[in-house]
Write a protein that holds these residues in place. Structure first.
Motif, PDB file in Angstrom:
ATOM      1  N   MET A 186      47.894  53.605 -10.944  1.00 35.21           N
ATOM      2  CA  MET A 186      48.709  54.133  -9.510  1.00 35.21           C
ATOM      3  C   MET A 186      50.095  54.112  -9.242  1.00 35.21           C
ATOM      4  O   MET A 186      50.875  54.818  -8.390  1.00 35.21           O
ATOM      5  N   GLY A 187      50.524  53.205 -10.256  1.00 31.44           N
ATOM      6  CA  GLY A 187      52.033  52.901  -9.837  1.00 31.44           C
ATOM      7  C   GLY A 187      52.161  51.549  -8.971  1.00 31.44           C
ATOM      8  O   GLY A 187      53.164  51.692  -8.267  1.00 31.44           O
ATOM      9  N   CYS A 188      51.299  50.681  -8.865  1.00 32.16           N
ATOM     10  CA  CYS A 188      51.653  49.685  -8.011  1.00 32.16           C
ATOM     11  C   CYS A 188      52.045  48.513  -8.891  1.00 32.16           C
ATOM     12  O   CYS A 188      51.927  48.502 -10.369  1.00 32.16           O
ATOM     13  N   TYR A 189      52.481  47.379  -8.202  1.00 27.06           N
ATOM     14  CA  TYR A 189      52.834  46.250  -8.835  1.00 27.06           C
ATOM     15  C   TYR A 189      51.659  45.264  -8.740  1.00 27.06           C
ATOM     16  O   TYR A 189      50.982  45.137  -7.524  1.00 27.06           O
ATOM     17  N   VAL A 190      51.189  44.670  -9.763  1.00 25.20           N
ATOM     18  CA  VAL A 190      49.868  44.000  -9.909  1.00 25.20           C
ATOM     19  C   VAL A 190      50.037  42.668 -10.458  1.00 25.20           C
ATOM     20  O   VAL A 190      50.700  42.135 -11.499  1.00 25.20           O
ATOM     21  N   VAL A 191      49.447  41.624  -9.720  1.00 22.66           N
ATOM     22  CA  VAL A 191      49.669  40.231 -10.241  1.00 22.66           C
ATOM     23  C   VAL A 191      47.923  39.829 -10.177  1.00 22.66           C
ATOM     24  O   VAL A 191      47.062  40.294  -9.320  1.00 22.66           O
ATOM     25  N   GLY A 192      47.389  39.256 -11.175  1.00 23.49           N
ATOM     26  CA  GLY A 192      46.210  38.407 -11.180  1.00 23.49           C
ATOM     27  C   GLY A 192      46.067  36.941 -11.535  1.00 23.49           C
ATOM     28  O   GLY A 192      47.138  36.385 -11.929  1.00 23.49           O
ATOM     29  N   SER A 193      45.041  36.503 -11.081  1.00 28.84           N
ATOM     30  CA  SER A 193      44.664  34.956 -11.093  1.00 28.84           C
ATOM     31  C   SER A 193      43.682  34.904 -12.331  1.00 28.84           C
ATOM     32  O   SER A 193      42.762  35.421 -12.126  1.00 28.84           O
ATOM     33  N   ALA A 194      43.620  33.708 -12.883  1.00 28.62           N
ATOM     34  CA  ALA A 194      42.649  33.336 -13.974  1.00 28.62           C
ATOM     35  C   ALA A 194      42.583  31.860 -13.902  1.00 28.62           C
ATOM     36  O   ALA A 194      43.354  31.129 -13.528  1.00 28.62           O
ATOM     37  N   GLY A 195      41.353  31.339 -14.573  1.00 30.84           N
ATOM     38  CA  GLY A 195      41.082  30.081 -14.884  1.00 30.84           C
ATOM     39  C   GLY A 195      41.368  29.546 -15.867  1.00 30.84           C
ATOM     40  O   GLY A 195      41.269  28.135 -16.292  1.00 30.84           O
ATOM     41  N   SER A 196      42.525  30.056 -16.961  1.00 27.19           N
ATOM     42  CA  SER A 196      42.833  29.310 -18.098  1.00 27.19           C
ATOM     43  C   SER A 196      44.123  30.265 -18.565  1.00 27.19           C
ATOM     44  O   SER A 196      44.249  31.312 -18.277  1.00 27.19           O
TER      45      SER A 196
END
Lengths: 352, 352
Positions: A186-196
């Motif tokens: 969609m043209g968004c800026y995306v950040v993710g969190s994860a556990g390793s």
């Protein structure tokens, strides 16, 4: 006891020993072998399935607890002494129902066992698998309930616009990995969190997230979010709850939206964590919206039409964590709550 | 110092002494007399107002705290040493601006002082008062910002349907009393909570709430809500936050909606209370939505067209708590946070 005839075979099953409090343990699930007749009796409308793949999903923890009216709307409790059940991919091996034919492949809710019988009703969500150029296991994840969850959550709940900033927690899981990619499409800026760090690498290198962080290595979640979102967050796709939600609320923009898909950090707690920053919902006119995929299953074929071309063209990536053998199912399921899986956790029960 | 000429008079003002932490005290507000010239200089586009009524509203507490980016979207902090400001009803006594004429009545943001000057801009929310058959003081409440808040919140945010169940906290306040009556007009079942038995009587006898309770006399808010809503709550109009929200979440129905208008219980706390039942938002697919009236001011004339006939026909009741004299303003404002007011709290500064 089932009568044992020519078509009778052993059916290994995974049973809930007793209601679970706190973190589930492997010993909360026990095995039990019964026998099953592989021929549907004449006149019955039952369908007999051989289970090929079983899905491990966080919401299953809710089903392991004591029956609770507050959670019942999402997940009815399992019955101790009976097989647990969840989404899986199965093959029809006998059928007394006119809509189901031997050899057909379906995905839907089945028991954690080698063979499952069910009687179709208009509300029993079983979807026929038409596209077999894609690995069958994908129908436990990207092309099944979790994929549909990501699609419904992102397009129906998030109200995303091109250029908006999106944060996804538990981002390498079955739902999160697709949400991130839908947001990029969609043209968004995306950040993710994860556990390793392994998962963080996956987010950035495989799924194309703009940024990612390992929440276990961040002493201050608020600071981590401020680093990744100096201008704030338009959309939070919530899979975690608790402290993460509290930190996110401090970093939401005016008119931000929080799509609540899951709160895995809370399912094993006897006393849920308090979220302290809710007045922000007022100050910043935030919308928090819970949703459940079953409200959107009527859109499944629309979802397939959307996602299959991207998948076939390699424009959507997908990572699975496959454990082989029903006997290894309990440890795979319990591992989910310790973040052991890398990508969508599932169990291969039988290849065919 | 203003020059003192023939048209010069004293202007009593209410000043914020310093940023407030915890509960505000009367001594946080001090008086200061200045002088003001009652003639606008030639060539100026300024408007000079004589303030008749001043409104005491809970959000003003947010303005009394240190500047905080998380609250700034709702309310910019007051400046210590300067007059506080809020909504009021005023009369134009001189004007250099072509849109304002001497003798006109307006409601909008003014200083807590006897005379206020302002220079109109497209974003300065000042509304001319056309309907003077209604008491002027009502434009600080039912026909002003709080009334518009109730209207926007109920019709835009709550998505109410006839027959639904509605809970309103701080229900005898300026906003709550109208929300309850709007809900009754729509054919909903409405319950309100308030902090004294006198207020509870008002809710039931004057405003037509179906049920009401004094939250201070309920040892268990969850039980009180279960008693009033055996089938659960469709809509919660939130003015309070904290423990009340926690109890309400346990009692929401599937697809329930929470319109967050205020959280008065949290404004005076240095550490906001934790809300523990947020996973319910997921289980029950609840929507929580914060809103701010200024986003809806363009609907003010629509609101008046709606509410005035009901008011003139006596089908909407309204209760005010009027304190006379600007010198009694600080105690009236502080009293709001101890629940001292019965009905809409306002200050009569001058009758004409």
């Amino acid at each position: 006891m089932a009568t044992t005839g020519e078509a009778t075979t052993t059916n290994k099953r995974v049973i809930l020993r007793d209601y679970v409090t706190g973190f589930p343990k492997e010993s909360d699930l026990i095995f039990n072998d019964t026998t099953i007749d592989l021929k549907i009796p004449a006149g019955s409308t039952t369908v007999l399935l051989k289970n090929l793949y079983l899905s491990c999903d966080p919401y299953m923890r809710i089903r392991m607890g004591k029956p609770d009216p507050s959670t019942a709307a999402l997940a009815q409790a399992y019955n101790p002494g009976e097989p647990i059940y969840a989404f899986g991919v199965s093959k029809v091996i006998d059928s007394g129902h006119p809509d189901y034919t031997i050899g057909e492949l379906i995905w839907g809710v089945v028991g954690w066992e080698e063979y499952t019988t069910f009687t179709p009703t208009p509300n029993s969500h079983h979807f026929k698998i038409q596209h077999t150029d894609i690995p069958l296991s994908y129908y436990t994840g990207l092309l099944g309930m979790p994929g549909m969850t990501a699609y419904a959550g992102f397009y129906e709940i998030c109200s995303a616009k091109k250029g908006e900033t999106v944060f996804v927690s538990a981002a390498s899981g079955a739902v999160g990995q697709l949400v991130g990619q839908l947001a990029k499409i969609m043209g968004c800026y995306v950040v993710g969190s994860a556990g390793s760090n392994e998962k963080v690498d996956l987010l950035k290198k495989k799924f194309g997230f703009d940024e990612a962080f390992n929440y276990k290595e961040e002493p201050d979640l608020d600071a981590a979010l401020k680093r990744c979102f100096p201008e704030g967050i338009d959309i939070y796709f919530e899979n975690v709850g608790g402290n993460m939600l509290d930190a996110v609320l401090l970093n939401m923009k005016i008119h931000g939206r929080v799509a609540v898909c899951g709160m895995i950090s809370q399912y094993n707690l006897e006393n849920q964590e308090g979220v302290h920053n809710l007045p922000t919902v007022l100050y910043k006119r935030i919308r928090i919206q819970g949703f459940v995929v079953s409200d959107y299953f009527h859109k499944y074929s629309e979802f397939l039409d959307f996602v299959l071309p991207y998948l076939r063209e390699g424009k959507i990536a997908y990572v699975e964590d496959v454990v082989e053998g029903l006997e290894n199912g309990p440890s795979a399921l319990i591992g989910l709550f310790h973040g052991k899986n890398v990508g969508k956790q599932l169990i291969l029960v039988a290849r065919d």
